[in-house]
Write a protein that holds these residues in place. Structure first.
Motif, PDB file in Angstrom:
ATOM      1  N   ASP A  93       2.090  -6.639   5.664  1.00  0.00           N
ATOM      2  CA  ASP A  93       1.788  -5.481   5.234  1.00  0.00           C
ATOM      3  C   ASP A  93       3.157  -4.754   4.909  1.00  0.00           C
ATOM      4  OD1 ASP A  93      -1.132  -4.784   4.732  1.00  0.00           O
ATOM      5  OD2 ASP A  93      -1.240  -5.639   6.778  1.00  0.00           O
ATOM      6  N   VAL A  94       3.321  -4.140   3.906  1.00  0.00           N
ATOM      7  CA  VAL A  94       4.500  -3.302   3.665  1.00  0.00           C
ATOM      8  C   VAL A  94       3.849  -2.077   2.912  1.00  0.00           C
ATOM      9  CG1 VAL A  94       6.394  -2.856   2.396  1.00  0.00           C
ATOM     10  CG2 VAL A  94       6.120  -5.028   3.579  1.00  0.00           C
ATOM     11  N   SER A 126       0.944  -1.271  -0.048  1.00  0.00           N
ATOM     12  CA  SER A 126       0.048   0.051   0.008  1.00  0.00           C
ATOM     13  C   SER A 126       0.882   1.309  -0.008  1.00  0.00           C
ATOM     14  CB  SER A 126      -0.852  -0.187   1.232  1.00  0.00           C
ATOM     15  OG  SER A 126      -0.038   0.192   2.420  1.00  0.00           O
ATOM     16  N   ALA A 127       0.262   2.419  -0.137  1.00  0.00           N
ATOM     17  CA  ALA A 127       0.904   3.631   0.049  1.00  0.00           C
ATOM     18  C   ALA A 127       1.106   4.091   1.490  1.00  0.00           C
ATOM     19  CB  ALA A 127       0.132   4.765  -0.757  1.00  0.00           C
ATOM     20  N   HIS A 128       0.034   4.176   2.290  1.00  0.00           N
ATOM     21  CA  HIS A 128      -0.045   4.811   3.453  1.00  0.00           C
ATOM     22  C   HIS A 128      -0.283   3.677   4.681  1.00  0.00           C
ATOM     23  CE1 HIS A 128      -1.166   7.584   0.385  1.00  0.00           C
ATOM     24  NE2 HIS A 128      -0.162   8.265   0.924  1.00  0.00           N
ATOM     25  N   GLY A 129      -0.229   2.370   4.261  1.00  0.00           N
ATOM     26  CA  GLY A 129      -0.673   1.391   5.249  1.00  0.00           C
ATOM     27  C   GLY A 129      -2.099   1.273   5.400  1.00  0.00           C
ATOM     28  N   GLY A 175       9.758 -10.024   3.716  1.00  0.00           N
ATOM     29  CA  GLY A 175       8.484 -10.139   4.478  1.00  0.00           C
ATOM     30  C   GLY A 175       7.663 -11.416   4.245  1.00  0.00           C
ATOM     31  N   ILE A 176       7.607 -11.639   2.726  1.00  0.00           N
ATOM     32  CA  ILE A 176       7.005 -13.271   2.503  1.00  0.00           C
ATOM     33  C   ILE A 176       7.767 -14.277   3.096  1.00  0.00           C
ATOM     34  CG2 ILE A 176       6.510 -14.294   0.535  1.00  0.00           C
ATOM     35  CD1 ILE A 176       5.645 -11.850  -0.812  1.00  0.00           C
TER      36      ILE A 176
END
Length: 406
Positions: A201-202, A126-129, A183-184
């Motif tokens: 989430d990143v 995402s851009a902003h979480g 992360g994966i």
């Protein structure tokens, strides 16, 4: 070659670079990555005509989508959505960067996908979480990563008439994709050891904040970064350290020295620059004196480098002990022997058999560079994937007639 992700399957519903490039990295690590594209338009990035293209090869698509298989699905149709769930049933990872509203509309959220596969690792870029007032908003690396998280501020001089932009296209996207891939990998390990699938989430903001993390930590401690400071004042100014700086050559190119331990390297620097007499100069013969007179020592270094061209210094400084680097552009980097010696540049045939080059992902296993393959053409593997799911040719034709698949 060893591919640690061999046997792993990922279903990707994502566009542009930030999140899809993570799929490209996993494909180079051996995973089977299935790229789900809109049945008519495909990945929106395919239509970006302001990027160079030669035949079927377009770096803006091949960079993030290397090694994948593509299927065209209309997820808004029942048949298209059913195919997506079929793909997910045997997948290890579901990867998406669709905005929350689109995920809700197309039934792509965690609970929706886990109805088909409770053990799937669900990954969101995402851009902003995922929380806060900006969670529903989109963004790109130029906005969320570069400007919002401090990098633009850090490289723009206070007197500049404009904000300095990112140095290259997809700059934050590519770093963010590596973060997602890491992360994966951690989530796969966690599932293997605990049996529990993660939601990963990143965001571009989180990657940008991490890149800017040291200065953010310092600012939180001291409050000293509230006002603009000169460009890279703490890192690249010979007034503080004569062996840290950018030095212009006689033909207008630049050489960088990054030697924080100035007194350790100063004698060797002097010998390489024809400044042997400064080694015993009383102004510079102790660490304390060198720091006290660093601006003067830095002028000697700058003047010496300014006397000869860039090519001379590239050759002459090869034996210098301290860390240094040429300031290179794209064509210099492509010719850099260190790039080729380490396999950092991959060569592969495109769909027309032409030899192409892309930067390999930066992780290597067992001392071997990754095996890079081209990106898929739009919906190139639709029929193959549907057959793998058990659909007959007659069923595939009917789904095409219905507009569910491409």
């Amino acid at each position: 070659m060893h591919q640690p992700m061999a046997g792993i399957r990922m279903v990707e519903v994502a566009q542009f670079t930030f999140t899809p490039a993570a799929g490209g990295i996993l494909a180079e690590w051996g995973a089977d990555v299935i790229k789900v594209e809109h049945a008519v338009a495909g990945d929106a990035q395919r239509g970006m005509v302001n990027h160079p293209k030669d035949g079927t090869f377009q770096p803006i698509m091949d960079h993030p989508n290397r090694g994948k298989r593509s299927i065209g699905l209309d997820l808004a149709t029942p048949a298209g959505y059913d195919v997506l769930l079929e793909l997910c049933r045997d997948a290890d990872i579901f990867l998406t960067n669709f905005l929350p509203a689109a995920r809700r509309r197309l039934r792509l959220d965690v609970d929706d996908i886990r109805k088909a596969n409770p053990d799937i690792i669900f990954v969101r870029g995402s851009a902003h979480g995922q929380r806060g007032p900006w969670a529903e908003k989109g963004g790109y690396d130029g906005s969320a990563f570069w400007c919002r998280m401090g990098s633009a501020w850090g490289v723009t001089p206070p007197e500049s008439p404009r904000v300095v932009s990112m140095p290259a296209g997809a700059y934050g996207d590519s770093m963010g994709a590596m973060t997602i891939a890491g992360g994966i990998a951690a989530a796969l390990y966690g599932r293997a050891t605990t049996g529990q699938p993660s939601v990963v989430d990143v965001s571009l903001m989180s990657v940008g904040a991490w890149a800017f993390g040291l200065d953010l930590g310092n600012a939180a401690l001291t409050g000293a970064a509230k006002e603009p400071v000169p460009l890279n004042q703490t890192m690249m100014n010979v007034a503080l350290n004569p062996t840290v700086g950018h030095f212009r050559t006689s033909d207008g190119r630049w050489i960088n020295f990054t030697m924080p331990q100035a007194f350790r390297y100063f004698p060797d620097v002097c010998r390489h620059l024809g400044l042997d007499h400064l080694v015993t100069d009383e102004r510079f013969d102790t660490a304390q004196k060198l720091m006290a007179n660093s601006a003067e020592a830095g002028r000697y270094i700058a003047d010496a480098i300014a006397e000869k061209p860039y090519a001379h210094w590239i050759d002459h400084l090869q034996t210098m002990e301290g860390p240094w680097a040429p300031v290179q552009g794209p064509l210099d980097i492509l010719d850099d022997p260190q790039m080729h010696a380490n396999g950092y540049l991959s060569t592969f045939p495109d769909s027309e058999g032409k030899e192409r080059s892309l930067v390999a992902n930066p992780v290597q296993f067992d001392n071997l560079p990754p095996d890079t393959r081209r990106a898929p053409q739009f919906a190139e593997h639709t029929d193959d994937l549907l057959r793998e799911l058990g659909h007959t040719d007659e069923q595939i034709i009917q789904m095409k007639i219905d507009g569910a698949v491409t």
